[in-house]
Motif scaffolding. Structure first.
Motif, mmCIF file in Angstrom:
data_model
loop_
_atom_site.group_PDB
_atom_site.id
_atom_site.type_symbol
_atom_site.label_atom_id
_atom_site.label_comp_id
_atom_site.label_asym_id
_atom_site.label_seq_id
_atom_site.Cartn_x
_atom_site.Cartn_y
_atom_site.Cartn_z
ATOM 1 N N MET A 115 5.537 5.118 -1.500
ATOM 2 C CA MET A 115 5.668 3.675 -0.880
ATOM 3 C C MET A 115 5.538 4.127 0.517
ATOM 4 O O MET A 115 4.789 3.705 1.298
ATOM 5 N N ARG A 125 2.125 16.249 4.134
ATOM 6 C CA ARG A 125 0.886 15.823 2.965
ATOM 7 C C ARG A 125 -0.290 16.669 3.343
ATOM 8 O O ARG A 125 -0.877 16.503 4.320
ATOM 9 N N ARG A 158 -9.344 6.508 4.167
ATOM 10 C CA ARG A 158 -10.153 5.545 5.213
ATOM 11 C C ARG A 158 -11.660 5.967 5.198
ATOM 12 O O ARG A 158 -11.988 7.366 5.252
ATOM 13 N N LEU A 200 -3.037 9.204 9.174
ATOM 14 C CA LEU A 200 -3.084 8.342 8.001
ATOM 15 C C LEU A 200 -2.224 8.770 6.947
ATOM 16 O O LEU A 200 -1.556 8.179 6.078
ATOM 17 N N GLU A 217 9.653 -0.316 -5.079
ATOM 18 C CA GLU A 217 8.873 -1.023 -4.048
ATOM 19 C C GLU A 217 9.036 -2.545 -3.917
ATOM 20 O O GLU A 217 9.189 -3.102 -3.081
ATOM 21 N N VAL A 257 1.390 -2.721 13.255
ATOM 22 C CA VAL A 257 0.887 -3.683 11.838
ATOM 23 C C VAL A 257 -0.283 -3.085 11.496
ATOM 24 O O VAL A 257 -0.614 -3.198 10.150
ATOM 25 N N HIS A 258 -1.165 -2.136 12.232
ATOM 26 C CA HIS A 258 -2.528 -2.159 11.798
ATOM 27 C C HIS A 258 -2.445 -1.219 10.411
ATOM 28 O O HIS A 258 -1.542 -0.172 10.001
ATOM 29 N N PRO A 259 -3.359 -1.350 9.304
ATOM 30 C CA PRO A 259 -3.378 -0.753 8.040
ATOM 31 C C PRO A 259 -3.273 0.848 8.273
ATOM 32 O O PRO A 259 -2.827 1.297 7.458
ATOM 33 N N ASP A 260 -3.929 1.228 9.233
ATOM 34 C CA ASP A 260 -3.960 2.709 9.741
ATOM 35 C C ASP A 260 -2.507 3.277 9.394
ATOM 36 O O ASP A 260 -2.141 4.379 9.095
ATOM 37 N N ARG A 261 -1.469 2.425 9.794
ATOM 38 C CA ARG A 261 -0.077 2.712 9.806
ATOM 39 C C ARG A 261 0.306 2.901 8.414
ATOM 40 O O ARG A 261 1.536 3.277 8.092
ATOM 41 N N PHE A 262 -0.358 2.404 7.540
ATOM 42 C CA PHE A 262 0.090 2.266 6.072
ATOM 43 C C PHE A 262 -0.744 2.781 5.078
ATOM 44 O O PHE A 262 -0.758 2.460 3.661
ATOM 45 N N ALA A 263 -1.567 3.603 5.511
ATOM 46 C CA ALA A 263 -2.662 4.197 4.733
ATOM 47 C C ALA A 263 -1.916 5.122 3.492
ATOM 48 O O ALA A 263 -2.495 5.018 2.384
ATOM 49 N N ALA A 264 -0.658 5.507 3.548
ATOM 50 C CA ALA A 264 -0.063 6.382 2.657
ATOM 51 C C ALA A 264 1.107 5.726 2.010
ATOM 52 O O ALA A 264 1.896 6.129 1.396
ATOM 53 N N SER A 265 1.137 4.187 2.195
ATOM 54 C CA SER A 265 2.216 3.607 1.633
ATOM 55 C C SER A 265 1.858 2.668 0.577
ATOM 56 O O SER A 265 0.785 2.738 -0.110
ATOM 57 N N GLY A 266 2.799 1.888 -0.156
ATOM 58 C CA GLY A 266 2.718 1.349 -1.325
ATOM 59 C C GLY A 266 1.555 -0.180 -1.110
ATOM 60 O O GLY A 266 1.426 -0.334 0.130
ATOM 61 N N GLU A 267 1.399 -0.632 -2.185
ATOM 62 C CA GLU A 267 0.203 -1.725 -2.102
ATOM 63 C C GLU A 267 0.932 -2.840 -1.419
ATOM 64 O O GLU A 267 0.155 -3.706 -0.574
ATOM 65 N N SER A 304 3.104 -3.100 1.017
ATOM 66 C CA SER A 304 3.146 -2.688 2.614
ATOM 67 C C SER A 304 1.705 -2.835 3.076
ATOM 68 O O SER A 304 1.343 -3.492 3.890
ATOM 69 N N ARG A 326 -0.695 -4.761 1.955
ATOM 70 C CA ARG A 326 -1.281 -5.888 1.927
ATOM 71 C C ARG A 326 -0.835 -6.822 3.033
ATOM 72 O O ARG A 326 -1.289 -7.411 3.851
ATOM 73 N N SER A 384 0.411 -5.422 6.139
ATOM 74 C CA SER A 384 0.036 -4.894 7.052
ATOM 75 C C SER A 384 -1.592 -5.405 7.303
ATOM 76 O O SER A 384 -1.848 -5.934 8.442
ATOM 77 N N LEU A 385 -2.402 -5.580 6.239
ATOM 78 C CA LEU A 385 -3.627 -6.142 6.387
ATOM 79 C C LEU A 385 -3.699 -7.581 6.857
ATOM 80 O O LEU A 385 -4.480 -7.867 7.695
#
Lengths: 631, 181
Positions: free
Chosen positions: A1, A19, A181, A381, A595, B36-46, B48, B50, B52-53
């Protein structure tokens, strides 16, 4: 998460487990993989020390060969050796037949929208061919890095449409890679250049590869790369130069069009090497074996220029349009960066330099720069650089619209809109009691639907029966950071949400992909289970570490005692499950549950971060900011 | 969740008004996206991802609205509680409409002019000047904010819609002319 990674400057985020991530440049002619090691991005070599992997796949009865060995067999075994597959990916049977005369493959005429090529190893789709290339590169990265990749960034031409992007992502899925991405190639190049120089300002990236052309204008400002406009041609590249030269050779040799496939391949190879020699010499000799006998002749640089000038002029036109879209003039561009192997052709540099009125930059190897940029982005990322300032804001290259009455397009999201973006459109019924309606989504700039690219058709079903015009169906089209389209629909008056089944016009369905995946992993079932368990445990550990770090930094500020106790309990549950369970699914479910329990806290952290960021500003801080105007 | 009930000005922490500091808006936009950009959450859970998007989409929409004078004016009219949908109002200004007709005729004749580029350039500049003058009026009208001034602002917005459309058409012709070179 991984909780929100909002870290104050100088404040350590979660104790970090690195990673493994990689950037892949999946090119028309050549492909590369790169990764960041000890803070440096570098391309990775195979066992023989070669960095470049020719994007060629040969299918034999005994198996699949990828790369240089496959390329060498192209002339002898043209039907089973697939090169330049990037030109086919995400395209429909109809597109392929328009390219068909130039493609020496045996296409299967079937009912599927996706073209299939008949080979000695059975029928293959462009997605599967691309997956073979990705698999080799993924394996190379894992061998070099000594571990599983947690994710990759794959570059695509900025001008790729939705179908081509989706197909590329599907290929990665088939290759067993997790895609963080899809990154536009010119943006990747800008990252590689920009971070090298720290040059704030407006830059143009001119990217001419083997089969695709892109130009992007972007503003770099303190680590933020803001694409202002992009344009290109996803079927124009160095291959077309070769084709022009090959056509000239055949004409000179008196061979009419329609040479057999082996000959065409041979002549194309000779054309390509003549073009490459002319990058350093003023003239070269051409020597080809034709069915009519041997032909020899000489080709000068001036002759080559005359053959390819019309193609280069097309790219310059596109540059002009992109500058207009970006609202800048050529003299506002600080640097023009040349990317892609075809920018080695001197005439290209000359004409582009002339247009922008400055010498283009060619100092990073144009073959590697895209992969290097992708690797830097992949590292960010993956979360390996907490507190990283770099952010890429890209745009959609083509307008997105829907078909309206009379075969006309109505644009919903104009080209060069910053992603992610969502736009809603309201539809209504035109007949009493109508319960379904068809929507056709297209991409392109032209007025007529027939001149645009069909992306998807779907039907809104389950609309409650009402009199004509009474139903109000809101359809939301959104494009995510990968440039991929999503559609949602809801009937407003009744609140009924209509089901949307998007049928991609030129893609594989999810079932087809799943089928291919199953076929490829059947043998590796047990390995997969064991690997997944390890992965889930690592993930669980990361989640626990991230939550602990977050709680330590602002738990006291954002949570009351009861909330804190709930989270501590939830945290302990995951720690227990991860250590005691031998079932990957169970660990995954436990991560999901934690989560869910954390959702409110994640949201509070995000809001608190935004509040702090926006409250801390005073006007005088911005005195030195950029010159962007909003009138 | 990210506070989606905030209006765009509140989101950027800037005073709601037609006049706004474009540079500061751009700075705050980039700061928000960095968070908030999705690139900040690329390795996060669903969840986060959503969140972020949705947040990044809203920030983009807010920025696109505030940085464009016409969209900003339309948005302000909505915020001020007035009727925003100017499309169903007929513009009652015969002089302006007559001027529009003349401009359209001039635009239609550009290709046949002895020097199409110069003719088009003059037209583009003229239209641009008219847009600027509407922008200047809007600044005054929103500053005052009385019902009369807001009604006038609504009319100015309608005129800008006409003018922007004309400007876009002129630019399309310019692109055509350049392609033909």
């Amino acid at each position: 998460m991984a909780l929100l990674q909002i870290a104050e400057p100088g404040q350590a985020a979660a104790p970090h487990q690195h990673r493994l991530a990689a950037g892949i440049d999946l090119g028309t002619t050549n492909s590369l993989v790169a990764t960041v090691r000890s803070g440096r991005a570098e391309t990775l070599a195979d066992g023989q020390g070669n960095h470049i992997l020719p994007s060629v796949v040969r299918y034999t009865a005994d198996g699949v060969v990828v790369g240089e060995a496959a390329r060498r067999s192209a002339a002898d075994d043209p039907l089973n050796t697939i090169s330049s597959v990037k030109r086919l990916i995400g395209r429909g049977v109809a597109d392929v037949s328009s390219l068909g005369s130039e493609l020496p493959y045996d296409f299967v005429r079937g009912e599927s929208a996706v073209p299939r090529i008949r080979t000695a190893a059975g029928e293959v789709t462009p997605i599967e061919v691309s997956a073979e290339i990705l698999r080799v590169l993924g394996r190379r990265a894992q061998d070099t890095l000594g571990g599983e990749l947690s994710g990759v960034v794959i570059t695509v031409p900025a001008y790729f449409d939705d179908a081509q992007r989706q197909a590329t992502k599907d290929a990665a899925r088939l290759a067993g890679l997790h895609v963080y991405r899809l990154l536009n190639e010119p943006t990747a190049a800008a990252v590689a250049y920009g971070l090298d120089r720290g040059a704030d300002g407006v830059h143009a990236i001119y990217d001419l590869g083997g089969g695709t052309f892109d130009v992007s204008v972007l503003r770099l400002h303190r680590g933020v790369f803001e694409v202002m406009a992009t344009g290109g041609d996803s079927a124009l590249g160095g291959d077309d130069f070769d084709m022009a030269v090959a056509g000239w050779i055949l004409e000179q040799a008196g061979v009419s069009r329609g040479a057999d496939r082996g000959t065409l391949r041979h002549v194309l190879d000779q054309a390509r090497s003549a073009k490459e020699i002319l990058a350093t010499q003023a003239s070269t000799t051409v020597d080809v074996e034709l069915p009519t006998g041997r032909w020899q002749g000489s080709l000068s640089r001036a002759q080559l220029d005359a053959l390819i000038d019309p193609l280069i002029r097309k790219t310059v036109h596109t540059c002009r349009r992109v500058l207009r879209d970006a609202g800048v003039s050529p003299d506002e561009i600080e640097d023009v960066v040349m990317v892609g192997g075809s920018t080695r052709t001197l005439r290209v540099r000359e004409m582009v330099g002339e247009f922008f009125g400055r010498e283009p930059l060619v100092d990073i190897d144009p073959d590697r720069v895209v992969a290097i940029g992708a690797a830097i982005q992949a590292d960010v990322l993956a979360g390996n650089k907490p507190g990283e300032e770099m952010l890429l804001l890209d745009v959609n290259p083509l307008s997105l619209g829907i078909e309206t009455m009379g075969g006309l397009t109505e644009k919903l999201i104009p080209r060069n809109t910053t992603l992610p973006v969502a736009r809603a459109q309201e539809f209504t019924t035109f007949k009493d009691g109508q319960t379904a309606m068809a929507v056709h989504v297209v991409q392109g700039e032209r007025e007529l639907v027939a001149d645009c690219r069909s992306l998807a058709r779907f039907e809104l079903r389950g609309i409650p029966p009402m009199v004509a015009g009474a139903a109000r169906i809101q359809v939301t089209f959104s494009v995510d950071a990968d440039g991929l389209l999503h559609v949602e629909a809801r009937e407003q008056t009744s609140g009924v949400s209509a089901s949307v089944a998007v049928k991609p016009s030129y893609g594989l369905t999810d079932d087809e992909i799943t089928g291919m995946l199953q076929a490829s992993i059947e043998h590796a079932q047990d390995d997969m289970q064991a690997r997944r368990l390890v992965e889930e445990r690592v993930e669980a550990q990361r989640v626990v570490e991230a939550l602990n770090a977050a709680l330590a930094s602002d738990g006291a500020e954002l949570l009351n005692t009861a909330e804190r106790a709930t989270l501590d309990q939830a945290l302990q549950r995951l720690v227990d499950t991860a250590s005691s369970s031998g079932d990957a699914d169970e660990v995954e479910a436990a991560i999901k549950r934690l989560e869910k329990d954390c959702e409110f806290y994640v949201e509070r952290r995000m809001n608190s971060g935004i509040r702090k960021a926006m409250a801390g500003h005073r006007v005088d801080e911005f005195a030195q900011e950029d010159g962007s105007k909003a009138d | 969740m990210f506070d989606f009930s905030k209006n765009y000005f509140e989101l950027f922490g800037m005073p709601a008004g037609f006049l706004l500091d474009a540079k500061e808006l751009a700075v705050r936009y980039r700061e928000l996206q960095k968070l908030v950009h999705p690139d900040r959450f690329a390795a996060s859970g669903e969840h986060s991802q959503r969140l972020s998007l949705q947040s990044a989409t809203l920030v983009n929409e807010a920025y696109a609205t505030l940085k464009d004078p016409l969209k900003r004016a339309q948005y302000l009219l909505v915020l001020k509680g007035g009727e925003s949908d100017t499309q169903h109002h007929t513009l009652n200004d015969p002089d302006f409409l007559m001027q529009q007709l003349e401009l359209r005729e001039a635009l239609a004749g550009v290709r046949a002019a002895s020097d199409p580029h110069a003719a088009l350039d003059r037209l583009l500049r003229e239209i641009g000047g008219m847009i600027q003058s509407q922008v200047a009026q809007l600044a005054v009208q929103f500053e005052d904010s009385s019902p009369e001034q807001l009604a006038a602002a609504r009319e100015a917005v309608q005129k800008m819609q006409f003018l922007n459309k004309l400007h876009a058409e002129a630019e399309a012709i310019e692109a055509d002319l350049e392609e033909a070179i």
